[in-house]
Design a protein around this motif. Structure first.
Motif, PDB file in Angstrom:
ATOM      1  N   GLY A  31      40.071  -0.529 -42.744  1.00 56.63           N
ATOM      2  CA  GLY A  31      38.763  -0.762 -42.143  1.00 56.63           C
ATOM      3  C   GLY A  31      38.790  -1.472 -40.804  1.00 56.63           C
ATOM      4  N   LEU A  32      37.635  -1.468 -40.159  1.00 53.88           N
ATOM      5  CA  LEU A  32      37.517  -2.016 -38.808  1.00 53.88           C
ATOM      6  C   LEU A  32      37.819  -3.513 -38.753  1.00 53.88           C
ATOM      7  N   GLU A  33      37.244  -4.268 -39.659  1.00 55.00           N
ATOM      8  CA  GLU A  33      37.471  -5.716 -39.614  1.00 55.00           C
ATOM      9  C   GLU A  33      38.952  -6.043 -39.745  1.00 55.00           C
ATOM     10  N   ASN A  34      39.617  -5.371 -40.654  1.00 55.32           N
ATOM     11  CA  ASN A  34      41.028  -5.658 -40.890  1.00 55.32           C
ATOM     12  C   ASN A  34      41.868  -5.437 -39.635  1.00 55.32           C
ATOM     13  N   VAL A  35      41.545  -4.398 -38.882  1.00 58.65           N
ATOM     14  CA  VAL A  35      42.323  -4.091 -37.681  1.00 58.65           C
ATOM     15  C   VAL A  35      42.194  -5.205 -36.636  1.00 58.65           C
ATOM     16  N   PHE A  36      40.995  -5.768 -36.530  1.00 59.75           N
ATOM     17  CA  PHE A  36      40.772  -6.811 -35.526  1.00 59.75           C
ATOM     18  C   PHE A  36      41.136  -8.209 -36.024  1.00 59.75           C
ATOM     19  N   ALA A  37      41.452  -8.334 -37.305  1.00 61.90           N
ATOM     20  CA  ALA A  37      41.664  -9.660 -37.898  1.00 61.90           C
ATOM     21  C   ALA A  37      43.114 -10.128 -37.832  1.00 61.90           C
ATOM     22  N   ASN A  38      43.927  -9.499 -37.012  1.00 56.74           N
ATOM     23  CA  ASN A  38      45.329  -9.895 -36.858  1.00 56.74           C
ATOM     24  C   ASN A  38      45.407 -11.176 -36.034  1.00 56.74           C
ATOM     25  N   THR A  39      45.464 -12.300 -36.716  1.00 57.30           N
ATOM     26  CA  THR A  39      45.366 -13.589 -36.024  1.00 57.30           C
ATOM     27  C   THR A  39      46.626 -13.969 -35.261  1.00 57.30           C
ATOM     28  N   SER A  40      47.674 -13.169 -35.366  1.00 56.85           N
ATOM     29  CA  SER A  40      48.895 -13.486 -34.624  1.00 56.85           C
ATOM     30  C   SER A  40      48.804 -13.060 -33.161  1.00 56.85           C
ATOM     31  N   LEU A  41      47.767 -12.301 -32.819  1.00 61.90           N
ATOM     32  CA  LEU A  41      47.613 -11.806 -31.452  1.00 61.90           C
ATOM     33  C   LEU A  41      46.340 -12.352 -30.814  1.00 61.90           C
ATOM     34  N   PRO A  42      46.345 -12.575 -29.501  1.00 62.66           N
ATOM     35  CA  PRO A  42      45.089 -12.870 -28.802  1.00 62.66           C
ATOM     36  C   PRO A  42      44.135 -11.683 -28.959  1.00 62.66           C
ATOM     37  N   MET A  43      42.847 -11.950 -28.909  1.00 64.59           N
ATOM     38  CA  MET A  43      41.867 -10.904 -29.191  1.00 64.59           C
ATOM     39  C   MET A  43      41.999  -9.701 -28.263  1.00 64.59           C
ATOM     40  N   GLN A  44      42.286  -9.932 -26.996  1.00 62.42           N
ATOM     41  CA  GLN A  44      42.368  -8.796 -26.086  1.00 62.42           C
ATOM     42  C   GLN A  44      43.560  -7.892 -26.426  1.00 62.42           C
ATOM     43  N   GLU A  45      44.616  -8.468 -26.965  1.00 63.06           N
ATOM     44  CA  GLU A  45      45.737  -7.645 -27.436  1.00 63.06           C
ATOM     45  C   GLU A  45      45.368  -6.922 -28.733  1.00 63.06           C
ATOM     46  N   ARG A  46      44.541  -7.542 -29.541  1.00 63.49           N
ATOM     47  CA  ARG A  46      44.075  -6.871 -30.765  1.00 63.49           C
ATOM     48  C   ARG A  46      43.239  -5.641 -30.408  1.00 63.49           C
TER      49      ARG A  46
END
Length: 252
Positions: free
Chosen positions: A117-132
């Protein structure tokens, strides 16, 4: 104005514009039509994707997108057949056409089927948001797709300010109980968000002295982010309401 005075000024403008009266003239009204999480996030994503140009036309065409999906975005994404996608052929919003719409439906199904899902893809906290965001684009277009559709998701790693995706993330993540942003994603911190940088917010930020770079690109976004985090490190993107309101509504 001193920094403290500027913060007070912007905080007042946030209060002025960050309320439910904002919704009626903004494409955020589209995801507000739904109650199921997946419907909200898909409606929001597609509406944000076409959010450039005249706001009334954006809203009109976003409503049409929902109608073409039977007003059940998640069901349509997950259960569609090829003949359903053919019904999208007539859709057009500026350079986003029926081919792009069908591609985005397939891309969304891929995200839900293979990436949780969409949330899971953006929820990778190891990366800065713009890299996500950049990573999201890679995952989204893992499917077979026409190259032309790639331009409709910006890539911050390649220098874009990615205004529409950052706006979408604001919609999904912020939950301040004012009723504007939907705040349905609780695995992402508001502190990680970036301001949707467009002509209005950019020009206003320059006028207020918190942005010097002339182009509205990734470097300008980083500069603006740093300034806004100086005002509120926990919820810097709330100032999008102030900058947009001052620029687009007040013509400050």
């Amino acid at each position: 104005m001193t920094k403290a005075e500027l913060k007070d000024f912007l905080d007042e403008k946030v209060l002025l514009y960050n309320n439910t009266s904002f919704i009626q003239d903004d494409p955020i009204q589209i995801p507000h039509l739904y109650t199921q999480k997946e419907d909200i996030e898909i409606a929001g994503f597609l509406s944000a994707t076409i959010a450039w140009g005249n706001r009334k036309m954006i809203i009109k065409n976003a409503h049409r997108m929902m109608e073409l999906m039977g007003n059940s975005p998640y069901d349509f994404v997950m259960e569609h057949h090829e003949d359903h996608l053919e019904n999208l052929d007539s859709f057009v919003h500026r350079t986003f056409n029926g081919v792009d719409f069908a591609t985005f439906i397939k891309g969304l199904k891929h995200i839900y089927t293979n990436h949780k899902g969409l949330e899971n893809v953006f929820a990778n906290t190891s990366l800065p948001m713009q890299e996500r965001i950049s990573n999201f684009k890679k995952l989204f277009f893992e499917i077979e797709h026409p190259t032309r559709s790639e331009k409709h998701i910006s890539d911050p790693v390649k220098g874009s300010a990615a205004k529409r995706i950052n706006m979408y993330l604001r919609w999904m993540v912020r939950n301040d109980n004012t009723g504007v942003d939907l705040g349905i994603w609780n695995t992402i911190s508001t502190a990680d968000l970036s301001c949707p940088l467009d002509v209005h917010s950019g020009n206003m930020a320059r006028k207020l002295g918190i942005l010097k770079r002339k182009q509205n690109d990734a470097k300008a976004l980083a500069e603006l982010d740093a300034a806004l985090r100086g005002f509120d490190p926990i919820d810097p993107v709330k100032y999008d309401f102030a900058l947009f309101g001052l620029g687009a509504i007040e013509k400050f």
